[in-house]
Design an enzyme around this catalytic site. Structure first.
Site, mmCIF file in Angstrom:
data_model
loop_
_atom_site.group_PDB
_atom_site.id
_atom_site.type_symbol
_atom_site.label_atom_id
_atom_site.label_comp_id
_atom_site.label_asym_id
_atom_site.label_seq_id
_atom_site.Cartn_x
_atom_site.Cartn_y
_atom_site.Cartn_z
ATOM 1 N N SER A 47 30.268 101.510 -39.685
ATOM 2 C CA SER A 47 31.341 102.349 -40.313
ATOM 3 C C SER A 47 32.669 101.766 -40.685
ATOM 4 C CB SER A 47 31.489 103.749 -39.180
ATOM 5 O OG SER A 47 31.587 103.295 -38.159
ATOM 6 N N ASP A 339 39.447 109.014 -36.153
ATOM 7 C CA ASP A 339 38.838 109.665 -35.859
ATOM 8 C C ASP A 339 37.876 109.517 -34.567
ATOM 9 O OD1 ASP A 339 37.247 108.292 -36.982
ATOM 10 O OD2 ASP A 339 35.899 109.877 -38.156
ATOM 11 N N HIS A 342 37.185 104.688 -35.296
ATOM 12 C CA HIS A 342 37.740 104.387 -36.794
ATOM 13 C C HIS A 342 39.287 104.272 -36.678
ATOM 14 C CE1 HIS A 342 33.782 106.466 -37.080
ATOM 15 N NE2 HIS A 342 33.330 105.238 -37.203
#
Length: 373
Positions: A47, A339, A342
């Site tokens: 991610s 969040d 990240h």
């Protein structure tokens, strides 16, 4: 040839336990982005590099995904793009600096991939799902699977060995970040010592992947290291009942969990050094994440950050960013974490700028391009 300043995390074991130091050194094989005009970028990772594959994979498996809703993407794009951030990622800034289009997600883009493709997927591990016991991982989107996606795409890009060597020789490959999910998924069920035992397996898989890409014609690689897991809000929350002695008195980070990242990064750099010796014509650069994030944690005001160990968007427990009762900070650019693990666009920008700082590039390549693919 221009030299890329890299930061090496060195493990120091003494009476005070694990700590770290930043030792700057020039990268071996130095990456000269000014001398080479890259036509495309190919990216593998999780991610931290995913530009939009995550929503496709999660939807196919019936898994809810907050990145498809606001406020994701609010800072730069004005809409969710599938990125786990409020805006651009490191790879976006790198692409813009090189004058290459933003790297399209391979699973969510219907156009040509002649200018590059991103195979990174949020939640991806380095090791295959079979490594993790009791089916703890719902998806097999490992590095090996991403390489298979690349190999499936390859025939549409080149055909002969010479053609592929010429095409991929003008491409820049990002391999990572890899490792975060392998370790974080293991935190609830394994001790730090047990996790340390399979770090060499993770490094070996990354090294093998680079070898495989070189055999396909790849010649220029950027390989990011691990982040300091012990400073990330989810890990700190997971071990909120930890002995206060386990926390660094200055930063509030969990030192034992940071030691995993430092060990990973040292083994990774050793593996990259071996690959350089084996493939002297390839440029293989280690790109530091650990040191940069630690610097932001230790000196937040230098970057205009506040509350560096708190997330900007989300909430406690299973309250995700974008949920009705979730919290959204007033100024994402003043936060390090968006969040969870990240980062915000502001943090990614600082890291990307530092990776590129010692590289000579012309004003024409330095101008930021359009956000469209």
């Amino acid at each position: 040839m221009s030299k890329l300043l890299r930061t090496v995390a060195i493990l120091l074991l003494g009476n005070l336990g694990w700590t770290w130091a930043l030792i700057p050194s020039s990268s071996l094989g130095g990456l000269s982005l000014s001398a080479r005009r890259y036509d495309s970028i190919f990216s593998f990772g999780d991610s931290l590099a995913d530009t939009g594959n995550n929503p496709v994979v999660f939807a196919e498996n019936g898994i809810p995904n907050p990145v498809t809703r606001t406020p994701y993407g609010c800072t730069s794009f004005g809409r969710p793009t599938g990125r786990n951030s409020d805006g651009r990622l490191i790879i976006d800034f790198i692409a813009q600096h090189l004058g290459v289009p933003l790297v399209p997600p391979s699973l969510a883009y219907n156009g040509s991939f002649r200018r590059g493709a991103n195979f990174a997927v949020g939640s991806a591990t380095t090791l295959d799902v079979a490594f993790f016991p009791d089916g703890k991982l719902p998806l097999n989107i490992s590095l090996g699977v991403q390489l298979e996606w690349f190999e499936s795409l390859k025939p549409s890009l080149c055909h002969t060995t010479q053609e592929c060597e010429e095409f991929f020789g003008r491409s820049l490959f990002f391999v990572g970040e890899f490792g975060v999910n392998d370790y974080h998924f293991s935190f609830p069920i394994k001790t730090v010592q047990e996790i340390m035992l399979f770090v060499p397996d993770v490094i070996g898989t990354i090294s093998t992947a680079i070898q495989r890409l070189i055999e396909h014609g790849g010649a220029s690689f950027v390989v990011p290291g691990m982040i300091p897991s012990g400073c990330t809000p989810p890990v700190i929350a997971m071990f909120s009942d930890a002995d206060p002695a386990a926390l660094n008195s200055t930063t509030g980070c969990l030192e034992d969990y940071n030691s995993i990242g430092m060990h990973h990064n040292l083994l990774l750099q050793e593996a990259l050094e071996k690959l350089r010796g084996k493939h002297p014509n390839a440029t293989i650069v280690y790109a530091d994440l650990f040191g940069h994030i630690m610097e932001m944690v230790e000196s937040p005001r230098k970057f205009g950050f506040e509350d560096v160990l708190a997330i900007c968007c989300g909430g406690p427990g299973k309250l995700y960013c974008g949920d009705d009762d979730s919290y959204l900070c007033e100024k994402p650019s003043a936060r390090l974490f968006w969040d969870g693990v990240h980062l915000t666009e502001a943090a990614y920008r600082y890291i990307a700028d530092d990776w590129l700082r010692s590289i000579d590039y012309s004003p024409a390549t330095a101008r930021e391009r359009s956000f469209s693919y």
